[in-house]
Design an enzyme around this catalytic site. Structure first.
Site, PDB file in Angstrom:
ATOM      1  N   HIS A 133      32.873  37.235  38.848  1.00  0.00           N
ATOM      2  CA  HIS A 133      31.889  36.590  39.718  1.00  0.00           C
ATOM      3  C   HIS A 133      32.306  35.159  40.060  1.00  0.00           C
ATOM      4  O   HIS A 133      31.468  34.262  40.185  1.00  0.00           O
ATOM      5  CB  HIS A 133      30.511  36.594  39.051  1.00  0.00           C
ATOM      6  N   TYR A 176      22.822  44.415  44.982  1.00  0.00           N
ATOM      7  CA  TYR A 176      22.192  44.086  43.718  1.00  0.00           C
ATOM      8  C   TYR A 176      21.049  45.083  43.563  1.00  0.00           C
ATOM      9  O   TYR A 176      20.142  45.126  44.407  1.00  0.00           O
ATOM     10  CB  TYR A 176      21.615  42.669  43.735  1.00  0.00           C
ATOM     11  N   GLY A 231      35.914  34.685  48.164  1.00  0.00           N
ATOM     12  CA  GLY A 231      34.510  34.389  48.426  1.00  0.00           C
ATOM     13  C   GLY A 231      34.293  32.967  48.893  1.00  0.00           C
ATOM     14  O   GLY A 231      34.062  32.701  50.069  1.00  0.00           O
ATOM     15  N   ARG A 232      34.383  32.012  47.959  1.00  0.00           N
ATOM     16  CA  ARG A 232      34.121  30.611  48.304  1.00  0.00           C
ATOM     17  C   ARG A 232      34.971  30.134  49.476  1.00  0.00           C
ATOM     18  O   ARG A 232      34.515  29.371  50.328  1.00  0.00           O
ATOM     19  CB  ARG A 232      34.402  29.711  47.105  1.00  0.00           C
ATOM     20  N   GLN A 283      27.320  44.884  49.730  1.00  0.00           N
ATOM     21  CA  GLN A 283      27.188  44.602  48.308  1.00  0.00           C
ATOM     22  C   GLN A 283      25.736  44.761  47.893  1.00  0.00           C
ATOM     23  O   GLN A 283      24.831  44.189  48.503  1.00  0.00           O
ATOM     24  CB  GLN A 283      27.667  43.181  48.001  1.00  0.00           C
ATOM     25  N   GLY A 332      38.866  36.600  42.866  1.00  0.00           N
ATOM     26  CA  GLY A 332      38.724  35.386  42.073  1.00  0.00           C
ATOM     27  C   GLY A 332      40.019  34.619  41.940  1.00  0.00           C
ATOM     28  O   GLY A 332      41.011  35.145  41.441  1.00  0.00           O
ATOM     29  N   ASP A 364      28.509  42.607  37.169  1.00  0.00           N
ATOM     30  CA  ASP A 364      28.837  41.542  36.223  1.00  0.00           C
ATOM     31  C   ASP A 364      27.775  40.460  36.167  1.00  0.00           C
ATOM     32  O   ASP A 364      27.993  39.388  35.590  1.00  0.00           O
ATOM     33  CB  ASP A 364      30.191  40.909  36.561  1.00  0.00           C
ATOM     34  N   THR A 383      27.312  45.187  42.395  1.00  0.00           N
ATOM     35  CA  THR A 383      27.655  44.102  41.480  1.00  0.00           C
ATOM     36  C   THR A 383      27.156  44.438  40.082  1.00  0.00           C
ATOM     37  O   THR A 383      25.964  44.680  39.871  1.00  0.00           O
ATOM     38  CB  THR A 383      27.057  42.774  41.957  1.00  0.00           C
ATOM     39  N   ALA A 428      26.253  34.694  49.089  1.00  0.00           N
ATOM     40  CA  ALA A 428      24.840  34.597  49.464  1.00  0.00           C
ATOM     41  C   ALA A 428      24.582  33.492  50.472  1.00  0.00           C
ATOM     42  O   ALA A 428      25.214  32.440  50.439  1.00  0.00           O
ATOM     43  CB  ALA A 428      23.985  34.363  48.212  1.00  0.00           C
ATOM     44  N   SER A 478      36.666  41.340  38.539  1.00  0.00           N
ATOM     45  CA  SER A 478      36.050  40.070  38.937  1.00  0.00           C
ATOM     46  C   SER A 478      35.153  39.557  37.832  1.00  0.00           C
ATOM     47  O   SER A 478      34.535  40.343  37.102  1.00  0.00           O
ATOM     48  CB  SER A 478      35.232  40.273  40.216  1.00  0.00           C
ATOM     49  N   PRO A 536      31.467  39.326  48.979  1.00  0.00           N
ATOM     50  CA  PRO A 536      30.072  39.008  49.297  1.00  0.00           C
ATOM     51  C   PRO A 536      29.658  37.648  48.762  1.00  0.00           C
ATOM     52  O   PRO A 536      29.948  37.296  47.615  1.00  0.00           O
ATOM     53  CB  PRO A 536      29.294  40.143  48.598  1.00  0.00           C
TER      54      PRO A 536
END
Length: 396
Positions: A268, A148, A325-326, A146, A303, A176, A174, A87, A266, A85
């Site tokens: 994050h 929050y 992710g990235r 995901q 990660g 962390d 999530t 944002a 992870s 996930p």
């Protein structure tokens, strides 16, 4: 495309996507996604630790045909990879999460949609209605959500009900990031205050600390969330529950004891607490201190993944699948086709590595295919410090 953005066909590895994104994305967008907590040690370590774990290839095996298919939370997938996930992907490309979803579906891997997505999850799911070319493998593309947890719990309860009705397959909570980490590159560039996240309802803003999107748009996150809230979570969804952000063997064992379905090791992406452990090292800690968790629930790693060799190393040490992710955001710089190309590169590298190791199916991975001696000394023996034994007098 920007004049200095090379043709997609010229990109040959995942690092190419990142390098191009660094010079073609808007400065704020690049700062938001590439930044990590304080001095970026965890972000760097997430990736570099993979180079310290070696492979042990076996020779003279018939590796003409290899199969990367596997399952994730009961869902058939084309390879052990999922989109973690992230944002507000619309900052990268107008299609945002819809473009990622289409690319993932076309290549047969799951996407996990963030609470802070640019589009409502119903629109993202509608964008991938129908069957992609891997339909015979995965049927309907597995889509995860995901969460929050919101300060106003009733909002999270309604969201959980909504995504379950839509057909989401699992909830990734999530754990962390009870508060956003200090991401200095993101703070230094002012935010566009028209940016908003439709599902969380938060809006970007600037203040005397800076303009970090993660910090200013994360005020709704409930920092009081604790193990005591797991029954509440279970009451509000019948879907598989995954805790994303486990960083110690102690917490992995606690999740197992509470009947959590899966965990994501992870930190994050290094964005929360700098100098927290690299996920691959956490995986080794679980193998050393609580190997029983691998029999009770699925373990994922998120990660630092950038190569097919990274994927294999995580699988050999017990991971069921790995998240990126990235990388998917940098691939989205080229839209859906960029996402597909990114996955294709990792799939090709994964197949190559399997052949080099002498295996043809992911059921054949095992720890004997890797050498971890270079990092074994970094793995804790348990919760206690090896020699410093004092305890705080304050109540924890």
């Amino acid at each position: 495309m920007a004049p200095d953005k090379p043709a997609l066909d010229t990109l040959i590895n995942t690092h190419d996507f990142e390098q191009i994104a660094s010079r073609t994305l808007a400065p704020k967008t690049w700062a938001f996604y590439s930044s990590a907590a304080t001095d970026l040690h965890s972000k760097a370590r997430n990736a570099s630790v993979y180079t310290e774990v070696g492979l042990r290839p076996r020779i003279l095996r018939n590796v003409k045909d290899v199969d990367t298919r596997t399952t994730m939370l009961g869902q058939q997938v084309a390879l052990p990879l999922f989109c973690s996930p992230t944002a507000m992907s619309k900052l990268v490309h107008p299609d945002g999460e819809k473009g990622i979803a289409r690319g993932c579906k076309e290549m047969g891997i799951p996407q996990c949609v963030s609470t802070s997505a640019s589009y409502p999850i119903a629109e993202i799911m509608q964008a991938v209605a129908g069957v992609g070319k891997y339909g015979d493998v995965v049927g309907e593309m597995p889509l995860f959500f995901q969460l929050y947890v919101d300060n106003q719990r009733e909002k999270s309860e309604a969201l959980l009900k909504h995504v379950e009705e839509l057909g989401v397959k699992a909830i990734f909570v999530t754990v962390d990031a009870p508060i956003p980490g200090k991401r200095e590159a993101d703070e230094r560039i002012s935010a566009d205050e028209s940016i908003s996240a439709p599902m969380s309802g938060d809006v970007a803003k600037n203040d005397k600390k800076g303009g970090a999107l993660g910090r200013t748009m994360g005020s709704y996150i409930d920092s009081s969330l604790s193990w005591d809230d797991m029954p509440w979570l279970r009451r509000n969804t019948s879907l598989a529950i995954v805790l994303k952000g486990v960083q110690t063997a102690m917490d992995a064992r606690k999740a197992m004891e509470l009947g959590i379905d899966a965990i994501v090791l992870s930190n994050h992406g290094g964005r929360s607490c700098d100098t927290s452990p690299a996920p691959l090292l956490i995986l080794l800690e679980l193998q050393k201190c609580c190997p029983e968790v691998f029999d009770k629930m699925e373990v994922f790693v998120d990660g630092g993944i950038s190569r097919g060799t990274d994927i294999i190393k995580a699988l050999c040490l017990g991971a069921k699948s790995v998240g990126v992710g990235r990388g998917f955001l940098y691939a989205l710089n080229y839209g859906q086709k960029g996402v597909e190309k990114y996955i294709e590169i990792l799939k090709d590298e994964l197949e190559t590595t399997m052949r080099m190791l002498g295996i043809t199916d992911l059921s054949q991975v095992h720890p004997g295919l890797v050498n971890t001696r270079a990092v074994d000394h970094l793995i804790p023996d348990g919760e206690e410090h090896p020699y410093a034994k004092w305890r705080p007098k304050a109540r924890i």
